[in-house]
Scaffold this motif. Structure first.
Motif, mmCIF file in Angstrom:
data_model
loop_
_atom_site.group_PDB
_atom_site.id
_atom_site.type_symbol
_atom_site.label_atom_id
_atom_site.label_comp_id
_atom_site.label_asym_id
_atom_site.label_seq_id
_atom_site.Cartn_x
_atom_site.Cartn_y
_atom_site.Cartn_z
ATOM 1 N N UNK A 194 0.862 -1.196 0.000
ATOM 2 C CA UNK A 194 0.000 0.000 0.000
ATOM 3 C C UNK A 194 0.894 1.240 0.000
ATOM 4 N N UNK A 195 0.438 2.309 -0.678
ATOM 5 C CA UNK A 195 1.266 3.499 -0.837
ATOM 6 C C UNK A 195 0.423 4.764 -0.715
ATOM 7 N N UNK A 196 1.098 5.871 -0.409
ATOM 8 C CA UNK A 196 0.468 7.187 -0.388
ATOM 9 C C UNK A 196 1.484 8.197 -0.918
ATOM 10 N N UNK A 197 1.048 9.054 -1.852
ATOM 11 C CA UNK A 197 1.956 10.043 -2.434
ATOM 12 C C UNK A 197 1.115 11.097 -3.153
ATOM 13 N N UNK A 198 1.713 12.237 -3.402
ATOM 14 C CA UNK A 198 1.040 13.241 -4.213
ATOM 15 C C UNK A 198 1.225 12.877 -5.682
ATOM 16 N N UNK A 199 0.274 13.317 -6.485
ATOM 17 C CA UNK A 199 0.372 13.021 -7.917
ATOM 18 C C UNK A 199 1.647 13.607 -8.504
ATOM 19 N N UNK A 200 1.970 14.836 -8.096
ATOM 20 C CA UNK A 200 3.162 15.479 -8.628
ATOM 21 C C UNK A 200 4.439 14.757 -8.255
ATOM 22 N N UNK A 201 4.537 14.296 -7.001
ATOM 23 C CA UNK A 201 5.750 13.606 -6.550
ATOM 24 C C UNK A 201 5.951 12.294 -7.298
#
Length: 472
Positions: A194-201
């Motif tokens: 599972x992951x979490x990140x901003x679209x830009x990053x």
């Protein structure tokens, strides 16, 4: 903060054969409470704060089945979008497509929460806290993964070595000796996927570490068809262009290469249900350690998992076995060898046997059909058509069909004729005749179809018109 859960619904779950199959993979398996793992993933994401819409990446063959699953539990009518893959190209391509879509819809600062459709999480409160921690790290430009605090020296999971929230390295599935060392060190976590990140990053990281995947996916999306209706948006990826996207996992393509990876250690009751033993452990054991779903008669049986279907299962004098019964396949396995069930699936696929792809009951956009009996030159099906649904206008070269209505009413196109067929009435469709079946009522239409002919394969079909876009 805009948070968009991304549910990845792919794979087969070959270790859970014979229930999991190509057209009914692991996320669609129903658990004891009646909900599927896919439905639980949806509800898990929908329960989080700041979530207004959910994006699902799945195979286009599973779209209607998945949409039906969500309609059962989407009581709040939350906005739902699909990215439909014509073939599997691994998680890097799926996440690239999802990230590009979220960036286009909500901007580069929107956060993506990537969830697998076949995981279970027992502690929603702890999960919510972990997502909040991950979101805070993601807003700082990090690519965040969720590390599960290990309880045993598990050899079936990848590991993450970490100091606090800093990821030192990712490790492949280890040997038992290595896993024991990892557990003892206190520095390692299970890699949850599972992951979490901003679209830009993520777009920046992909441009740096796997530009071929990002560019090919962007090109594919630009040439793909977007459709919208009944509260659902779907991006149908172009088959030829998507097949050119390099096949790689997000771990190899980005996470193991980036220096901006963080981890949130958590204890959320996570389980990826990787075998029948793991699935069986969800049921309560009896006094002899047996876990039973369905109807079974046991005599002198210990530490077994038995999943009965429509038939009663009898067992005498056995121990440490897995028994899973379905209408067309029976699995008997040593519990200690439950991971090896995948080899049976592989052999069936190699042989071209239908039981690796389909159950006797097959889901279609309009409802289901169940093969009741078949033999030389005949096949008998039970057909259920949902209210308001219709099959395509079609023709068969090699088979004729006799339709008998069991309940409900059918509107039938039979060559030049259009007629209504009511309960206890029937009609005959000759080979070569254009025909269509529709349910104009508000209740399910149930029919018996008797096919006869020299060839009865499902590929003997020519579609002239189809409300589900399946004409080729």
């Amino acid at each position: 903060m805009r948070l968009v859960p991304i549910i990845l619904c792919g794979g087969v779950g070959s270790r859970l054969w014979p229930v999991s199959r190509d057209h009914h993979p692991k996320p669609f398996i129903r658990l004891a409470d009646g909900q599927s793992m896919l439905q639980k993933a949806f509800l898990r994401g929908a329960a989080l704060p700041d979530v207004e819409d959910i994006l699902v990446v799945t195979n286009r063959e599973l779209f209607f089945k998945a949409d039906d699953e969500f309609r059962e539990v989407n009581q709040d009518r939350r906005a739902l979008s699909f990215i439909l893959e014509p073939c599997g190209r691994n998680t890097a391509a799926a996440i690239a497509a999802a990230t590009l879509q979220v960036a286009a819809a909500h901007g580069p600062d929107a956060l993506l929460l990537v969830l697998a459709a076949d995981h279970l999480i027992a502690d929603q409160a702890a999960f919510g806290k972990a997502v909040g921690d991950a979101a805070a790290l993601a807003q700082q430009g990090n690519l965040v993964t969720f590390g599960i605090t290990p309880e045993t020296p598990e050899t079936g999971y990848g590991y993450i070595e970490a100091e606090g929230s800093k990821v030192l390295r990712f490790v492949e599935k280890p040997s038992l000796d290595k896993a024991q060392q990892y557990l003892a060190s206190g520095r390692f976590l299970w890699n949850s996927g599972m992951f979490c990140f901003s679209a830009g990053a993520m777009l920046q990281a992909m441009q740096e570490h796997c530009p071929a995947i990002l560019d090919a996916t962007r090109t594919c999306i630009a040439q793909s068809r977007m459709a919208e209706g009944k509260g659902v948006r779907q991006l149908d990826l172009d088959p030829e262009l998507f097949a050119q996207v390099p096949d790689d996992s997000i771990d190899y393509a980005v996470m193991e290469k980036s220096d901006r990876v963080a981890v949130v250690p958590c204890n959320i009751g996570w389980n990826d249900i990787g075998s029948w033993t793991a699935l069986g452990n969800l049921a309560e054991p009896d006094g002899s350690g047996n876990r039973v779903e369905g109807e079974a008669l046991l005599h002198d049986v210990t530490n077994c998992y038995i999943k009965a279907g429509k038939r009663i299962v009898g067992a005498v004098g056995i121990e440490n076995l897995v028994i899973v019964d379905t209408p067309d396949a029976l699995l008997v396995a040593d519990k200690a060898r439950a991971q090896d069930v995948k080899h049976l699936y592989a052999k069936l696929k190699e042989q071209g046997h239908d039981s690796h792809r389909l159950h006797l009951t097959v889901h279609r956009p309009w409802g289901t059909y169940t093969v009741l009996e078949e033999g030389p030159n005949f096949k008998i099906k039970r057909i259920v058509v949902k209210p308001g649904a219709s099959l395509s206008l079609q023709m068969h070269h090699h088979r004729s069909e006799h339709w008998i209505v069991v309940s409900g009413m059918a509107r039938v196109v039979n060559d030049q004729d259009e007629l209504f067929v009511r309960t206890n009435e029937s009609t005959f469709i000759r080979a070569g005749h254009r025909h269509r079946l529709e349910n104009p009522g508000v209740l399910d239409l149930v029919m018996i179809e008797v096919q006869s002919g020299e060839y009865l394969g499902e590929d003997d079909i020519v579609r002239f018109d189809d409300v589900y876009g399946r004409c080729v």
